[in-house]
Design a protein around this motif. Structure first.
Motif, PDB file in Angstrom:
ATOM      1  N   ASN A  67      -4.962   6.631  11.831  1.00 32.62           N
ATOM      2  CA  ASN A  67      -4.654   7.798  10.999  1.00 32.62           C
ATOM      3  C   ASN A  67      -3.137   7.974  11.040  1.00 32.62           C
ATOM      4  OD1 ASN A  67      -4.076  10.376   9.999  1.00 32.62           O
ATOM      5  ND2 ASN A  67      -5.981  11.262  10.776  1.00 32.62           N
TER       6      ASN A  67
ATOM      7  N   GLY B 193      -0.680   9.865   0.860  1.00 32.03           N
ATOM      8  CA  GLY B 193      -1.715   9.722   1.876  1.00 32.03           C
ATOM      9  C   GLY B 193      -1.480   8.594   2.856  1.00 32.03           C
ATOM     10  N   GLU B 194      -2.381   8.542   3.858  1.00 36.84           N
ATOM     11  CA  GLU B 194      -2.246   7.624   4.992  1.00 36.84           C
ATOM     12  C   GLU B 194      -3.015   6.324   4.809  1.00 36.84           C
ATOM     13  OE1 GLU B 194      -4.091  10.339   4.769  1.00 36.84           O
ATOM     14  OE2 GLU B 194      -5.648  10.477   6.313  1.00 36.84           O
ATOM     15  N   HIS B 195      -3.478   6.078   3.601  1.00 37.13           N
ATOM     16  CA  HIS B 195      -4.301   4.899   3.295  1.00 37.13           C
ATOM     17  C   HIS B 195      -3.677   3.619   3.848  1.00 37.13           C
ATOM     18  CE1 HIS B 195      -6.029   1.773   0.580  1.00 37.13           C
ATOM     19  NE2 HIS B 195      -7.084   2.565   0.519  1.00 37.13           N
TER      20      HIS B 195
ATOM     21  N   SER C  86      -5.089  -3.382  -1.124  1.00 34.63           N
ATOM     22  CA  SER C  86      -6.275  -2.538  -1.208  1.00 34.63           C
ATOM     23  C   SER C  86      -6.046  -1.511  -2.305  1.00 34.63           C
ATOM     24  CB  SER C  86      -6.550  -1.870   0.138  1.00 34.63           C
ATOM     25  OG  SER C  86      -7.010  -2.811   1.078  1.00 34.63           O
TER      26      SER C  86
ATOM     27  N   SER D 244     -11.265  -1.093   0.108  1.00 35.29           N
ATOM     28  CA  SER D 244      -9.924  -1.028   0.688  1.00 35.29           C
ATOM     29  C   SER D 244      -9.950  -1.355   2.173  1.00 35.29           C
ATOM     30  CB  SER D 244      -9.326   0.379   0.516  1.00 35.29           C
ATOM     31  OG  SER D 244      -8.903   0.593  -0.798  1.00 35.29           O
TER      32      SER D 244
ATOM     33  N   HIS E 160       4.590   8.055   5.563  1.00 33.86           N
ATOM     34  CA  HIS E 160       3.823   8.960   4.704  1.00 33.86           C
ATOM     35  C   HIS E 160       4.419  10.368   4.709  1.00 33.86           C
ATOM     36  CE1 HIS E 160       1.043   5.672   5.155  1.00 33.86           C
ATOM     37  NE2 HIS E 160       0.855   5.939   6.422  1.00 33.86           N
TER      38      HIS E 160
ATOM     39  N   ASP F 269       0.837  -1.201   0.000  1.00 33.33           N
ATOM     40  CA  ASP F 269       0.000   0.000   0.000  1.00 33.33           C
ATOM     41  C   ASP F 269       0.871   1.251   0.000  1.00 33.33           C
ATOM     42  OD1 ASP F 269      -2.302   1.830   0.792  1.00 33.33           O
ATOM     43  OD2 ASP F 269      -3.305  -0.111   0.932  1.00 33.33           O
ATOM     44  N   THR F 270       0.394   2.309   0.686  1.00 32.34           N
ATOM     45  CA  THR F 270       1.106   3.596   0.699  1.00 32.34           C
ATOM     46  C   THR F 270       2.121   3.705   1.818  1.00 32.34           C
ATOM     47  OG1 THR F 270      -0.487   4.744   2.128  1.00 32.34           O
ATOM     48  CG2 THR F 270      -0.945   4.731  -0.246  1.00 32.34           C
TER      49      THR F 270
ATOM     50  N   MET G 239     -12.633   5.675   7.433  1.00 31.56           N
ATOM     51  CA  MET G 239     -12.567   5.599   5.974  1.00 31.56           C
ATOM     52  C   MET G 239     -13.561   4.541   5.506  1.00 31.56           C
ATOM     53  SD  MET G 239      -8.558   5.806   4.813  1.00 31.56           S
ATOM     54  CE  MET G 239      -7.546   7.238   5.147  1.00 31.56           C
TER      55      MET G 239
ATOM     56  N   HIS H  61      -4.076   3.055   7.613  1.00 29.84           N
ATOM     57  CA  HIS H  61      -5.471   2.724   7.949  1.00 29.84           C
ATOM     58  C   HIS H  61      -5.729   1.247   7.648  1.00 29.84           C
ATOM     59  CE1 HIS H  61      -9.907   3.008   7.974  1.00 29.84           C
ATOM     60  NE2 HIS H  61      -9.726   4.111   8.677  1.00 29.84           N
ATOM     61  N   VAL H  62      -5.279   0.796   6.490  1.00 30.01           N
ATOM     62  CA  VAL H  62      -5.452  -0.600   6.084  1.00 30.01           C
ATOM     63  C   VAL H  62      -4.713  -1.538   7.037  1.00 30.01           C
ATOM     64  CG1 VAL H  62      -4.819  -2.254   4.284  1.00 30.01           C
ATOM     65  CG2 VAL H  62      -5.906  -0.089   3.666  1.00 30.01           C
TER      66      VAL H  62
END
Length: 794
Positions: A457, A116-118, A191, A473, A110, A23-24, A469, A121-122
């Motif tokens: 977050n 972003g913080e995606h 995601s 995802s 990040h 992911d990110t 969110m 979160h995932v």
């Protein structure tokens, strides 16, 4: 909803498992991923197991820098950054590996890109720790911050594929998957995916995913957030009745050996909230625009809440809706619909409103795009049911023009809270992508909560923030966490050795067959389409209670789904086979049944449309076990136990009375299930047979192959020929429900999602309807799905 807490109570917390999140990146400083709190959890596990920490940790075989070093030359990481060592890649016990594939670096947070913080979160959904460090001790994370991962004791492998060079590129996330497998990941979560329908286009990557069936790794991928294809058309979310393609599942979720996950709305909500009377409302807030947080309205000390007056209108939040209503300093509630979200917020803010709250006009939550919002006043959304409850708790008022609106006071809190939305039904998320791909495979394959999910977050400073969110995802990491719990359960009970199946095969089989098929309240209680929900809602409690597992013929990697293909000759006859494998040392009896349905068709004027709702198909279903027809129908005459010439519930009662000693003799044998014994179990089997179900006995530690034949009667075929001239989906679930034990205990039911097509799959057109020539000559007067800007309907 997925009952992860039931697994935790049994000691399955993900300890010893590894989850890779592609992911990110991850906020490595966040308290929910703290190594010390993770270590404390494992120490608690060791105490409960009566072991020293050293012995317990050795049993877990945690990933460490030595193991990474031993594998390094086999990893794509080494190709990209040959100078790195295991010491560089290993962060700590919790964050066992971190690498940035897109930038070929160790920067996995990040902090240095705009992606972003995606990812945090995932990762929080699947692996956030169950303890937090507080002072010199530790507290429950679930109680302290309302966040705990599905597999909180799993190690997290961060594989960043979004960074300074953009992302996510197929070349990065595919090699990350391969590295995750090499590193022994039990579950890999992606995601991510294309926004449009996608299929395996790259042969090399397709082969990689095809090889997954030879591993112990479950690769979980979000189905996408594009709803159905028809959502973006002129027909308001519906296809004409000669259309069939609703598919929006993107790549790589569309690959055969990925496990594609759909989203259902969270039945509870956690996050920042306000209250109207005794009703707490956790709202959905879209960030990244001009709007300030709703929580900023709480100016109290200690976030104890600030009381603010509100106004609620039945309208859509246009200037006309507020004529004669004073909005200054008040929170405004208005309905979704008619105008865009940013327009509603602009109107309210321009009239002095302190904030705008949009209540949904249909089931489910809203992700609002506020591009174009020109003010800073907060703007959030709530559920339709919450809007109705607030209206009911409000005081009605009238403008001078006689328009009714509603008033009251609300308390806005700066802290987080929890609200529960009890209902007899679950609601599939409207954003969740529909299947099916062009090869008529069943995608998505399983469902998990993805609407309104509260998790880490990773962008806010301080490492203590959480946020809501929504998206598939958020659903995918639920299943990744469940896959890790399943892997731990399978290993600790020796099920792979016992069955000869891989951990991956068993995990996917049990996840899918014990999932809960969902019904749609709006349709009157009919099933949600399998094109929308796959096998249904994942339930790890059922997975761990199952006394058997199911393998479907033609599904080598354990996925439980019957993909029947098309029926070009419209025979209306569909067949498949599955095997029930008994995991116990006692025979098990199962009642077999099937529910078939298709997409409904409705008329709007003279035009017919394929509905998103389903309607039942009155099909005839028969079963054979190991080639022998299963007892049902006329064979029941053998069990006229009271000799009255009929077989009904009275015979089951006679059998029970016989066992109690109140009846001296049975008219015929009471051994209904043929196990050589006569007991109350036979009465349960007889009742199942009387309900039209077929019963099969699976021997202790044995297996039975069941062949299923589903036949559409002539009347049903004639209906489909008329209602869906280009063909229709044949959907459903085949059930194997355990017959209640002698003491009345009911075991876990297996369900198999079924997908076929009545007609030739290539017959429905891939082109839009109503060309200019057809319109000119009147051969097709329907509105085209995609109306060109230059086209003017006359």
């Amino acid at each position: 909803m997925v009952n992860g807490d039931a697994a935790w109570l049994e000691g399955y917390t993900g300890a010893g498992t590894r989850i890779a999140v592609i992911d990110t990146g991850t906020d490595t400083d966040h308290q929910s991923f703290q190594a010390e709190a993770f270590h404390h959890a494992l120490e608690e596990n060791a105490k409960e197991a009566g072991m020293s920490y050293a012995d317990y940790a050795a049993k877990l075989d945690l990933l460490d820098e030595e193991e990474i070093d031993s594998l390094l030359e086999k990893l794509h990481i080494h190709e990209k950054s040959p100078q790195l060592t295991g010491k560089d890649l290993y962060l700590n016990e919790k964050l066992a590996l971190g690498y940035n594939y897109v930038d070929s670096s160790l920067e996995i947070t990040h902090d240095h890109d705009a992606q972003g913080e995606h990812g945090s979160h995932v990762a929080g959904i699947s692996t956030a720790n169950r303890f937090l460090k507080q002072g010199d001790g530790f507290v429950s994370a679930a109680e302290a911050v309302n966040v705990c991962g599905v597999a909180p004791d799993a190690q997290l492998l961060t594989m960043k594929v979004f960074g300074q060079k953009g992302g996510a590129y197929e070349s990065d996330y595919m090699v990350a998957i391969e590295d995750a497998i090499m590193l022994g990941a039990d579950a890999v979560n992606l995601s991510l995916g294309s926004a449009a329908p996608g299929e395996a286009a790259n042969e090399t990557y397709a082969k990689l995913l095809d090889s997954l069936q030879d591993t112990d790794t479950v690769v979980v991928i979000s189905a996408g957030n594009s709803g159905s294809w028809a959502d973006g058309t002129t027909t308001n979310g519906f296809l004409y009745n000669d259309g069939v393609s609703m598919d929006t599942v993107g790549s790589p979720g569309s690959y055969t050996n990925s496990l594609a996950v759909a989203s259902v709305e969270n039945r509870g909500s956690t996050g920042k909230y306000f209250a109207v009377g005794e009703l707490p409302v956790v709202y959905t807030e879209t960030t990244g625009y001009n709007n300030l947080p709703m929580a900023s309205l709480d100016t109290s000390a200690g976030q104890t809440g600030t009381v603010i007056p509100y106004v609620l209108v039945d309208g859509f939040g246009t200037a006309e809706d507020y004529q004669g209503v004073d909005l200054k300093g008040k929170v405004v509630f208005c309905s979704r619909g008619s105008t865009s979200f940013f327009e509603k917020a602009n109107v309210a803010a321009s009239l002095g409103a302190a904030a705008t709250v949009v209540y949904n006009n249909t089931a489910g939550s809203i992700n609002m795009d506020l591009s174009g919002y020109n003010y800073t006043a907060p703007c959030v959304s709530i559920l339709q049911s919450e809007g109705a409850a607030i209206k009911a708790a409000s005081t009605a008022a009238e403008t001078e023009a006689g328009t009714t609106y509603y008033t009251g006071e609300m308390t806005v809190y700066g802290k987080s809270g929890v609200s529960i939305h009890p209902s007899a039904y679950y609601t599939m998320s409207d954003f969740s992508s529909w299947g099916v791909p062009g090869d008529l495979s069943l995608k998505p394959e399983i469902t998990a909560p993805g609407g309104n999910i509260y998790s880490v977050n990773g962008l806010a400073p301080g490492g203590t923030a959480y946020e809501v969110m929504s998206g598939t995802s958020m659903a995918a990491p639920q299943v990744a966490g469940l896959s890790a719990l399943a892997a731990q359960y399978i290993r600790e009970n020796g099920l792979a050795e016992k069955t000869g199946c891989s951990v991956r095969t068993l995990a996917q089989s049990l996840l899918m067959s014990t999932a809960q098929p969902l019904y749609e309240e709006a349709s009157g209680g009919n099933y949600y389409s399998v094109l929308k929900q796959g096998a249904g809602l994942a339930r790890v409690d059922r997975l761990m209670e199952a006394e058997s597992y199911v393998l479907v013929e033609g599904q080598p990697d354990g996925k439980v789904k019957a993909e029947l293909g098309d029926d070009p000759d419209r025979t209306g006859v569909y067949r498949f086979a599955f095997t029930i494998h008994n995991l116990t040392d006692q025979p098990l009896d199962y009642a077999l049944s099937a529910d078939l349905f298709t997409q409904d068709v409705f008329a709007d004027g003279n035009t017919l449309y394929m509905d998103t709702w389903t309607t039942a198909l009155a099909a005839n279903t028969s079963f054979t076990a190991d080639g022998v027809p299963i007892v049902q129908g006329e064979a029941l005459t053998a069990f006229d136990l009271n000799g009255d010439g009929q077989v009904n519930e009275a015979d089951a009662n006679t059998l029970l009375e016989y066992l109690l000693g109140n009846v001296e003799e049975l008219h015929t044998t009471g051994d209904v299930n043929g196990d050589g014994k006569v007991n109350t179990y036979d009465a349960h089997v007889l009742l199942a047979l009387l309900e039209g179900k077929s019963c099969v006995t699976v021997p202790a530690a044995g297996q039975v192959q069941v062949e299923v034949t589903m036949t559409l009667p002539q009347a049903v075929k004639e209906y489909l020929d008329t209602a869906s001239p280009k063909g229709a989906y044949v959907e459903g679930y085949v059930y194997a429900a355990p017959v209640a034990t002698e003491e009345g205990e009911q075991g876990v039911t297996h369900s198999i999602p079924v997908l076929g097509f009545y007609g030739n799959w290539t017959e429905p057109s891939m082109y839009d309807v109503s060309s200019l020539l057809e319109l000119k000559y009147g051969t097709d007067t329907r509105m085209p799905y995609l109306l060109p800007a230059r086209f003017r309907w006359k």
